[in-house]
Design an enzyme around this catalytic site. Structure first.
Site, mmCIF file in Angstrom:
data_model
loop_
_atom_site.group_PDB
_atom_site.id
_atom_site.type_symbol
_atom_site.label_atom_id
_atom_site.label_comp_id
_atom_site.label_asym_id
_atom_site.label_seq_id
_atom_site.Cartn_x
_atom_site.Cartn_y
_atom_site.Cartn_z
ATOM 1 N N ALA A 27 56.507 69.961 -4.323
ATOM 2 C CA ALA A 27 57.730 70.679 -4.692
ATOM 3 C C ALA A 27 57.788 71.058 -6.173
ATOM 4 C CB ALA A 27 58.941 69.833 -4.327
ATOM 5 N N HIS A 124 53.224 71.099 5.936
ATOM 6 C CA HIS A 124 54.558 71.039 6.548
ATOM 7 C C HIS A 124 54.992 72.371 7.149
ATOM 8 C CE1 HIS A 124 55.276 67.434 3.649
ATOM 9 N NE2 HIS A 124 54.578 67.091 4.704
ATOM 10 N N CYS A 160 62.760 84.957 25.706
ATOM 11 C CA CYS A 160 62.862 83.992 26.812
ATOM 12 C C CYS A 160 64.132 83.145 26.761
ATOM 13 C CB CYS A 160 61.629 83.090 26.836
ATOM 14 S SG CYS A 160 61.659 81.779 25.616
#
Ligand code: ZN
Length: 257
Positions: A27, A124, A160
């Site tokens: 980060a 991630h 869907c």
């Protein structure tokens, strides 16, 4: 020579001697681009209750909460541009020094700075794609953000009707084993492991540098705060990454400066 220049000079020297540099980013490299560091003081998770994948699947209310949080994060993402740290790493790749980046970040700023998709391993996942949990269809995050801004609270697949979720690894979700295997292979085959903006606390961040060291790689780290690896690294630079990396690349380009 300032402390910054001295640190950059040492790092440039290590990069010059290395033939295969791997960067590991967290980060800290993206805060200069306006992306919140989840775990820091005043970070997002002090205001937000993290929603686990299990909660998300089980509860309508949690899904609403989850998308409320994402809407705020998307607003940051929309404004975020690569900073000089991302640009410097992409430049190292172009110079043939850096062969890849393993990142904990989900902002795609490395790719936006010019790294190829194959050169970036996203541990991630990414916030810039949305995936349908039923049919697996991917959509661009801007479409998702637009729907949230138009007032949708829980997003469902247009094809869907399945639940949509950003293509990130959520709390309670395991890492993609294929991505993890590749990250370990990269760590094992580098001869300089450069950690940038990560405290290297969560897995696999905590084990990749050790893996690299076992295979004889050198280890440099740039982070604003202390890490458990400070005594173990060959070079520790306690600074914001952007200016150090930019200076380092400049020194590599012009060795006499
Ligand atoms: Zn679907």
């Amino acid at each position: 020579m300032t402390a910054l220049e001295e640190a950059s000079r040492k790092l440039a020297e290590m990069i010059r001697k290395a033939s295969r540099v791997l960067a590991f980013t967290g980060a800290g490299i993206s805060t200069e681009s306006g992306i919140s560091d989840y775990r820091s003081q005043g970070g997002v998770w002090q205001r937000f209750q993290p929603v686990t994948l299990q909660d998300f699947l089980a509860s309508e209310e949690k899904r609403r909460e989850y998308w409320r949080q994402k809407k705020e994060l998307y607003a940051q993402l929309e404004l975020a541009r690569p900073n000089e740290g991302h640009v410097a790493l992409a430049e190292l790749a172009r110079m043939g020094k850096l062969f890849g980046v393993v990142t904990q970040n989900i902002d795609e700023l490395h790719q936006m700075a010019g790294m190829g998709d194959a050169e970036v391993l996203e541990l991630h996942g990414t916030n810039r794609k949305t995936v349908c949990l039923d049919c697996g269809a991917h959509t661009d995050w801007r479409e998702t953000y637009r729907r949230l801004l138009e007032g949708e609270e829980i997003l469902r697949c247009r094809k869907c009707g399945g639940l949509l979720k950003p293509a990130t690894i959520s709390f309670g979700q395991t890492l993609d084993p294929e991505v993890l295997r590749k990250a370990e292979a990269w760590a094992s085959s580098c001869n300089l492991f450069l950690a940038v903006g990560s405290t290297l606390v969560v897995e696999p961040a905590a084990s990749l540098p050790a893996l690299a060291r076992q295979r004889g790689a050198r280890f440099a780290l740039i982070n604003l705060s202390e890490t458990p690896f400070d005594d173990f690294a060959d070079l520790v630079i306690r600074a914001q990454a952007g200016s150090v990396l930019a200076k380092t690349v400049e020194m590599l380009r012009h060795p006499m400066v």
